[in-house]
Design a protein around this motif. Structure first.
Motif, PDB file in Angstrom:
ATOM      1  N   LEU A 113      14.885   4.689  -1.556  1.00 12.89           N
ATOM      2  CA  LEU A 113      14.281   5.235  -0.338  1.00 12.89           C
ATOM      3  C   LEU A 113      15.320   5.475   0.749  1.00 12.89           C
ATOM      4  CD1 LEU A 113      11.183   2.876  -0.088  1.00 12.89           C
ATOM      5  CD2 LEU A 113      11.223   5.213  -0.924  1.00 12.89           C
ATOM      6  N   PRO A 114      14.972   6.361   1.706  1.00 11.23           N
ATOM      7  CA  PRO A 114      15.868   6.524   2.857  1.00 11.23           C
ATOM      8  C   PRO A 114      15.970   5.219   3.643  1.00 11.23           C
ATOM      9  CG  PRO A 114      14.174   8.234   2.823  1.00 11.23           C
ATOM     10  CD  PRO A 114      13.822   7.247   1.766  1.00 11.23           C
ATOM     11  N   ARG A 115      17.179   4.862   3.995  1.00  8.90           N
ATOM     12  CA  ARG A 115      17.432   3.593   4.681  1.00  8.90           C
ATOM     13  C   ARG A 115      16.625   3.473   5.965  1.00  8.90           C
ATOM     14  NH1 ARG A 115      21.467  -0.214   4.957  1.00  8.90           N
ATOM     15  NH2 ARG A 115      22.718   0.868   3.415  1.00  8.90           N
ATOM     16  N   GLY A 156       0.826  -1.203   0.000  1.00 11.70           N
ATOM     17  CA  GLY A 156       0.000   0.000   0.000  1.00 11.70           C
ATOM     18  C   GLY A 156       0.859   1.252   0.000  1.00 11.70           C
ATOM     19  N   GLU A 157       0.271   2.339   0.478  1.00 12.09           N
ATOM     20  CA  GLU A 157       0.968   3.623   0.462  1.00 12.09           C
ATOM     21  C   GLU A 157       1.992   3.711   1.595  1.00 12.09           C
ATOM     22  OE1 GLU A 157      -2.053   6.620   0.556  1.00 12.09           O
ATOM     23  OE2 GLU A 157      -2.475   6.391  -1.583  1.00 12.09           O
ATOM     24  N   PHE A 158       3.097   4.396   1.278  1.00  6.41           N
ATOM     25  CA  PHE A 158       4.199   4.552   2.227  1.00  6.41           C
ATOM     26  C   PHE A 158       4.675   5.992   2.124  1.00  6.41           C
ATOM     27  CE2 PHE A 158       8.829   4.108   3.160  1.00  6.41           C
ATOM     28  CZ  PHE A 158       8.716   3.622   4.448  1.00  6.41           C
ATOM     29  N   GLU A 159       4.622   6.720   3.241  1.00  5.91           N
ATOM     30  CA  GLU A 159       4.998   8.137   3.232  1.00  5.91           C
ATOM     31  C   GLU A 159       6.399   8.314   3.813  1.00  5.91           C
ATOM     32  OE1 GLU A 159       3.389  12.437   4.871  1.00  5.91           O
ATOM     33  OE2 GLU A 159       2.116  10.673   5.028  1.00  5.91           O
ATOM     34  N   ILE A 160       7.228   9.080   3.115  1.00  7.16           N
ATOM     35  CA  ILE A 160       8.559   9.385   3.636  1.00  7.16           C
ATOM     36  C   ILE A 160       8.540  10.771   4.251  1.00  7.16           C
ATOM     37  CG2 ILE A 160       9.788   7.783   2.140  1.00  7.16           C
ATOM     38  CD1 ILE A 160      10.463  10.027   0.280  1.00  7.16           C
ATOM     39  N   GLU A 161       9.663  11.183   4.880  1.00  6.58           N
ATOM     40  CA  GLU A 161       9.666  12.383   5.727  1.00  6.58           C
ATOM     41  C   GLU A 161       9.378  13.680   4.982  1.00  6.58           C
ATOM     42  OE1 GLU A 161      13.849  11.896   4.331  1.00  6.58           O
ATOM     43  OE2 GLU A 161      12.500  10.534   5.332  1.00  6.58           O
ATOM     44  N   ASP A 162       9.625  13.745   3.674  1.00  7.99           N
ATOM     45  CA  ASP A 162       9.351  14.991   2.946  1.00  7.99           C
ATOM     46  C   ASP A 162       7.901  15.086   2.485  1.00  7.99           C
ATOM     47  OD1 ASP A 162       9.306  13.178   0.885  1.00  7.99           O
ATOM     48  OD2 ASP A 162      10.842  14.165  -0.325  1.00  7.99           O
ATOM     49  N   GLY A 163       7.075  14.115   2.859  1.00  7.25           N
ATOM     50  CA  GLY A 163       5.651  14.139   2.517  1.00  7.25           C
ATOM     51  C   GLY A 163       5.308  13.370   1.260  1.00  7.25           C
ATOM     52  N   VAL A 184       4.361  10.406  -1.022  1.00  8.35           N
ATOM     53  CA  VAL A 184       3.691   9.128  -0.801  1.00  8.35           C
ATOM     54  C   VAL A 184       4.073   8.196  -1.942  1.00  8.35           C
ATOM     55  CG1 VAL A 184       1.471   7.959  -0.582  1.00  8.35           C
ATOM     56  CG2 VAL A 184       1.786  10.219   0.422  1.00  8.35           C
ATOM     57  N   ILE A 185       4.572   7.021  -1.585  1.00 10.53           N
ATOM     58  CA  ILE A 185       5.008   6.036  -2.573  1.00 10.53           C
ATOM     59  C   ILE A 185       4.111   4.820  -2.450  1.00 10.53           C
ATOM     60  CG2 ILE A 185       6.920   4.541  -3.259  1.00 10.53           C
ATOM     61  CD1 ILE A 185       8.761   6.680  -1.995  1.00 10.53           C
ATOM     62  N   LEU A 186       3.663   4.293  -3.570  1.00 13.77           N
ATOM     63  CA  LEU A 186       2.831   3.095  -3.571  1.00 13.77           C
ATOM     64  C   LEU A 186       3.741   1.876  -3.667  1.00 13.77           C
ATOM     65  CD1 LEU A 186      -0.032   1.926  -3.586  1.00 13.77           C
ATOM     66  CD2 LEU A 186       0.046   2.046  -6.080  1.00 13.77           C
ATOM     67  N   LEU A 187       3.723   1.046  -2.648  1.00 13.28           N
ATOM     68  CA  LEU A 187       4.555  -0.151  -2.626  1.00 13.28           C
ATOM     69  C   LEU A 187       3.748  -1.316  -3.175  1.00 13.28           C
ATOM     70  CD1 LEU A 187       6.276   0.210   0.875  1.00 13.28           C
ATOM     71  CD2 LEU A 187       7.204   0.783  -1.366  1.00 13.28           C
ATOM     72  N   LYS A 188       4.009  -1.645  -4.448  1.00 12.49           N
ATOM     73  CA  LYS A 188       3.356  -2.772  -5.111  1.00 12.49           C
ATOM     74  C   LYS A 188       4.392  -3.849  -5.354  1.00 12.49           C
ATOM     75  CE  LYS A 188       0.263  -2.157  -8.187  1.00 12.49           C
ATOM     76  NZ  LYS A 188      -0.399  -1.861  -9.453  1.00 12.49           N
ATOM     77  N   LYS A 189       3.934  -5.063  -5.452  1.00 11.11           N
ATOM     78  CA  LYS A 189       4.824  -6.199  -5.654  1.00 11.11           C
ATOM     79  C   LYS A 189       5.688  -5.980  -6.901  1.00 11.11           C
ATOM     80  CE  LYS A 189       4.931 -11.193  -5.860  1.00 11.11           C
ATOM     81  NZ  LYS A 189       4.192 -12.425  -5.736  1.00 11.11           N
ATOM     82  N   ASN A 190       6.989  -6.272  -6.767  1.00  6.53           N
ATOM     83  CA  ASN A 190       8.013  -6.178  -7.815  1.00  6.53           C
ATOM     84  C   ASN A 190       8.375  -4.758  -8.227  1.00  6.53           C
ATOM     85  OD1 ASN A 190       8.342  -8.984  -7.948  1.00  6.53           O
ATOM     86  ND2 ASN A 190       6.619  -9.167  -9.356  1.00  6.53           N
TER      87      ASN A 190
END
Length: 161
Positions: free
Chosen positions: A142-144, A122-129, A131-137
């Motif tokens: 990304l920041p470690r 699903g959606e994953f938000e990093i510190e700068d706001g 939003v990245i969609l994490l889909k299979k493959n």
């Protein structure tokens, strides 16, 4: 209740009173064996607790089902108490904001890493706001520190170039 040393003392006195002094070496040997077994069991249980504590640092607050299956009810209870104690400690750090000390166990070589998503998350938000969609493959840079927990949970894998 008598402890083990008191019990041995009673048996020794009883053996002497019945004229069976020949039993005293056997009683002493048995006593030493019982104490050794007690030390071995205590060392074994302590080693298991150290391993369970290490699991919290390796897998996070949720253990995989196959690991949890091999733990006794008391060990699961101890893990839960340790998890709560560690969470309470981490909340008290960082001037009231909290600090996750389980992140970045090894010093990072770079702040960003290439990761591949192993399953839909699903959606994953990093510190700068962002939003990245994490889909299979799918692959992302990304920041470690933001994705280390997801790597441990098996959602992401670090792509080594």
């Amino acid at each position: 209740l008598l402890n083990l040393s008191q019990l041995i003392f009673c048996f020794r006195n009883e053996a002497k009173s019945f004229g069976r002094s020949d039993l005293i070496p056997s009683i002493k040997l048995r006593h030493c064996c019982l104490l050794r077994n007690q030390r071995c069991i205590t060392a074994y249980l302590y080693d298991r607790l150290l391993r369970i504590r290490a699991l919290r640092w390796e897998y996070g607050s949720v253990l995989p089902a196959n690991v949890r299956f091999h733990m006794s009810a008391e060990e699961v209870q101890w893990f839960g108490q340790y998890k709560k104690s560690l969470a309470s400690f981490m909340r008290s750090l960082g001037e009231g904001e909290g600090l996750d000390i389980t992140q970045d166990i090894k010093p990072p070589k770079s702040l960003y890493i290439q990761v591949r998503c192993l399953k839909d998350h699903g959606e994953f938000e990093i510190e700068d706001g962002t939003v990245i969609l994490l889909k299979k493959n799918s692959q992302h840079f990304l920041p470690r520190w933001k994705c280390e927990q997801l790597i441990r949970q098996g959602v992401l894998e670090h792509v080594v170039s």
